[in-house]
Design a protein around this motif. Structure first.
Motif, PDB file in Angstrom:
ATOM      1  N   MET A 193       0.823  -1.204   0.000  1.00 23.24           N
ATOM      2  CA  MET A 193       0.000   0.000   0.000  1.00 23.24           C
ATOM      3  C   MET A 193       0.859   1.257   0.000  1.00 23.24           C
ATOM      4  N   LEU A 194       1.972   1.242   0.718  1.00 19.60           N
ATOM      5  CA  LEU A 194       2.865   2.403   0.702  1.00 19.60           C
ATOM      6  C   LEU A 194       3.477   2.613  -0.683  1.00 19.60           C
ATOM      7  N   GLY A 195       3.930   1.530  -1.309  1.00 24.96           N
ATOM      8  CA  GLY A 195       4.522   1.643  -2.639  1.00 24.96           C
ATOM      9  C   GLY A 195       3.512   2.024  -3.695  1.00 24.96           C
ATOM     10  N   LEU A 196       2.412   1.269  -3.762  1.00 22.00           N
ATOM     11  CA  LEU A 196       1.399   1.520  -4.779  1.00 22.00           C
ATOM     12  C   LEU A 196       0.668   2.832  -4.512  1.00 22.00           C
ATOM     13  N   GLY A 197       0.443   3.158  -3.239  1.00 18.29           N
ATOM     14  CA  GLY A 197      -0.214   4.411  -2.906  1.00 18.29           C
ATOM     15  C   GLY A 197       0.592   5.619  -3.343  1.00 18.29           C
ATOM     16  N   THR A 198       1.903   5.563  -3.145  1.00 16.20           N
ATOM     17  CA  THR A 198       2.773   6.644  -3.620  1.00 16.20           C
ATOM     18  C   THR A 198       2.728   6.739  -5.133  1.00 16.20           C
ATOM     19  N   HIS A 245      -1.429  10.971 -10.168  1.00 14.75           N
ATOM     20  CA  HIS A 245      -2.611  11.838 -10.087  1.00 14.75           C
ATOM     21  C   HIS A 245      -2.154  13.170  -9.480  1.00 14.75           C
ATOM     22  N   PRO A 246      -1.468  13.985 -10.268  1.00 11.68           N
ATOM     23  CA  PRO A 246      -0.858  15.209  -9.729  1.00 11.68           C
ATOM     24  C   PRO A 246      -1.850  16.172  -9.093  1.00 11.68           C
ATOM     25  N   ASP A 247      -3.093  16.203  -9.566  1.00 13.35           N
ATOM     26  CA  ASP A 247      -4.078  17.085  -8.946  1.00 13.35           C
ATOM     27  C   ASP A 247      -4.390  16.641  -7.518  1.00 13.35           C
ATOM     28  N   GLN A 248      -4.477  15.326  -7.307  1.00 19.16           N
ATOM     29  CA  GLN A 248      -4.737  14.805  -5.968  1.00 19.16           C
ATOM     30  C   GLN A 248      -3.526  14.995  -5.059  1.00 19.16           C
ATOM     31  N   LEU A 249      -2.344  14.811  -5.627  1.00 19.55           N
ATOM     32  CA  LEU A 249      -1.119  15.016  -4.869  1.00 19.55           C
ATOM     33  C   LEU A 249      -1.004  16.476  -4.443  1.00 19.55           C
ATOM     34  N   ASP A 278      -5.966  11.786   6.393  1.00 16.49           N
ATOM     35  CA  ASP A 278      -6.812  10.684   6.886  1.00 16.49           C
ATOM     36  C   ASP A 278      -7.773  10.199   5.812  1.00 16.49           C
ATOM     37  N   THR A 279      -8.461  11.134   5.161  1.00 12.57           N
ATOM     38  CA  THR A 279      -9.397  10.725   4.118  1.00 12.57           C
ATOM     39  C   THR A 279      -8.660  10.191   2.900  1.00 12.57           C
ATOM     40  N   ALA A 280      -7.462  10.705   2.642  1.00 15.41           N
ATOM     41  CA  ALA A 280      -6.674  10.214   1.512  1.00 15.41           C
ATOM     42  C   ALA A 280      -6.281   8.756   1.712  1.00 15.41           C
ATOM     43  N   VAL A 281      -5.922   8.393   2.940  1.00 13.93           N
ATOM     44  CA  VAL A 281      -5.570   7.003   3.241  1.00 13.93           C
ATOM     45  C   VAL A 281      -6.773   6.095   2.994  1.00 13.93           C
ATOM     46  N   GLU A 282      -7.943   6.512   3.461  1.00 15.50           N
ATOM     47  CA  GLU A 282      -9.139   5.698   3.243  1.00 15.50           C
ATOM     48  C   GLU A 282      -9.469   5.574   1.764  1.00 15.50           C
ATOM     49  N   GLU A 283      -9.300   6.663   1.029  1.00 17.47           N
ATOM     50  CA  GLU A 283      -9.594   6.633  -0.399  1.00 17.47           C
ATOM     51  C   GLU A 283      -8.616   5.740  -1.148  1.00 17.47           C
ATOM     52  N   ASP A 313     -14.537   4.962 -10.061  1.00 25.92           N
ATOM     53  CA  ASP A 313     -13.241   4.709 -10.685  1.00 25.92           C
ATOM     54  C   ASP A 313     -12.300   5.903 -10.585  1.00 25.92           C
ATOM     55  N   ARG A 314     -12.720   6.945  -9.888  1.00 24.52           N
ATOM     56  CA  ARG A 314     -11.894   8.156  -9.765  1.00 24.52           C
ATOM     57  C   ARG A 314     -11.266   8.227  -8.382  1.00 24.52           C
ATOM     58  N   LEU A 315      -9.968   8.521  -8.327  1.00 23.89           N
ATOM     59  CA  LEU A 315      -9.283   8.758  -7.057  1.00 23.89           C
ATOM     60  C   LEU A 315      -9.599  10.179  -6.604  1.00 23.89           C
ATOM     61  N   ASP A 316     -10.145  10.313  -5.409  1.00 18.29           N
ATOM     62  CA  ASP A 316     -10.560  11.622  -4.909  1.00 18.29           C
ATOM     63  C   ASP A 316     -10.233  11.714  -3.430  1.00 18.29           C
TER      64      ASP A 316
END
Length: 425
Positions: A270-275, A281-285, A296-301, A352-355
């Motif tokens: 999760m740490l590798g793939l999450g990064t 997704h530069p907008d989310q970053l 906190d919400t980013a981890v759940e997402e 299907d969108r990372l938010d």
């Protein structure tokens, strides 16, 4: 009189969850195209119902569950068994004969692989572990997680401006946290990490991994003996001395191995793939960098969006059961499609969108029911601290290679990346 540590037992063979992959076609387990989306075989089944018939390669009757509500129903229903010793024919590539299965059905479980047990055997072992995940211990570990993260970021910086984030950061954090939990001496931690890395490394040869696995088993066996002789303030010491009736060495070793596999490989991936997902997704970053309170919400997402437990969560119907109007016959294998479950359009808009702004939702990345991951709060802490420190201390972090060159763990039960070359110059 023999002590629990002196007992020798003929333990039943418990199949690995990776066996489940061998029952499924490649398109059901391997991700292609976008590395963060479910496998194509799952995506193509969308709209065909939350409970669908599934062809298994061992010809056992199978069902695929893709709906969130239906998954909760299955995982909370005692008529669906987790015990792969008593129900081997439904979960192995080659089903056993009826006589052998019947013989196994009356065997007494003497191992400690509680993740493959049903109540009441599962209940007792899990309760012992739950008692070790105290609030005090988890709080103490969070500060230690931060120390470990900072130490490894500083080591990467001292070595240059590029690194492979998997061995340099993602793997060591959960490995060292497991050392804290089990009470591995500081002098032995390098040896423990080395053997663990090989045993869980899919790139290593079968013989090398098997040898490392045997060495790891012997290492934990010695650790159990040490905790019997001289207990300390760690989880393994608690399991050794607080259980009534006492646990055998075999049970203790198995339970430690479950903690190692569940707590090490999942969080590391999760740490590798999450990064990787955030970098792609530069907008989310950018949103996360601008407002660290979103962490906190980013981890759940990320847990929902990535769903790295692919096709290993399975149950066997012990009697005829109807789920969502579909009759599942006794003896059928039911496989939970977690990547699709966590994108159920009935529960998430634009699934299907990372938010990272998405409000916290009850995803099933940690399972549900009596087998829900008991270390989930620790995993959340490792992700929150690990990602937070990484993004704060390396503000220019980015991939060092094109995204399509990042090697994926498609052949593994736990999805992720084999390596993640990054730079921060």
């Amino acid at each position: 009189m023999t002590t629990p540590g002196d007992q020798t037992e003929a333990r039943p063979t418990t199949k690995s969850p990776t066996e489940m992959r061998r029952l499924l076609s490649a398109d059901m387990v391997e991700r292609s195209g976008c590395p963060f989306d479910p496998p194509s075989g799952l995506r193509e089944r969308r709209g065909q119902g939350p409970v669908q018939p599934l062809k298994l390669l061992n010809d056992a009757p199978g069902w695929l569950v893709t709906g969130l509500d239906e998954t909760r129903a299955v995982l909370s229903d005692s008529r669906f068994s987790s015990d792969r010793v008593r129900h081997p024919g439904a979960t192995q590539p080659q089903p056993n004969g009826a006589e052998q299965m019947a013989a196994r059905a009356v065997e007494s479980r003497t191992d400690g692989m509680f993740v493959f047990m049903d109540p009441p055997e599962h209940t007792r072992l899990r309760r012992l572990l739950t008692g070790q995940f105290t609030v005090r211990r988890m709080r103490a570990l969070e500060s230690r997680i931060r120390e470990i993260a900072v130490e490894h970021i500083e080591a990467m910086q001292a070595a240059g401006t590029e690194a492979d984030l998997v061995p340099a950061y993602a793997l060591p954090i959960p490995s060292l946290v497991i050392c804290e939990l089990l009470g591995v001496d500081y002098a032995d931690r390098a040896e423990f990490q080395e053997r663990t890395a090989i045993a869980l490394n899919s790139n290593a040869g079968d013989q090398e991994r098997a040898a490392a696995g045997l060495e790891l088993y012997a290492f934990i066996q010695e650790l159990v003996a040490a905790k019997r002789a001289k207990p300390a303030d760690d989880m393994l010491s608690g399991l050794v001395h607080d259980a009534d009736p006492p646990l055998t060495d075999a049970q203790l070793i198995d339970m430690a191995l479950v903690l190692l596999g569940a707590g090490h490989e999942t969080t590391a991936n999760m740490l590798g793939l999450g990064t990787f997902a955030l970098l792609e997704h530069p907008d989310q970053l950018a949103a996360l960098r601008a407002d660290p309170a979103l962490l906190d919400t980013a981890v759940e997402e990320l847990l929902r969006y990535l769903s790295i437990i692919q096709m290993g969560v399975s149950r066997v119907a012990t009697e005829d059961v109807t789920v969502a109007g579909v009759k599942i016959a006794a003896g059928s294998t039911v496989i939970i499609a977690t990547p699709e479950v966590n994108r159920d359009p009935r529960h998430w808009s634009e699934p299907d969108r990372l938010d990272v702004h998405r409000s916290r939702t009850p995803h099933l990345a940690f399972g549900h029911g009596v087998h829900q991951c008991l270390g989930q709060q620790l995993a959340r802490a490792e992700m929150k601290v690990g990602l937070g420190e990484l993004l704060t201390r390396l503000p220019k972090l980015r991939l060092a290679v094109p995204a399509e060159q990042v090697p994926l763990r498609n052949e593994m039960l736990i999805f992720g990346v084999h390596s993640l070359p990054v730079t921060w110059a």
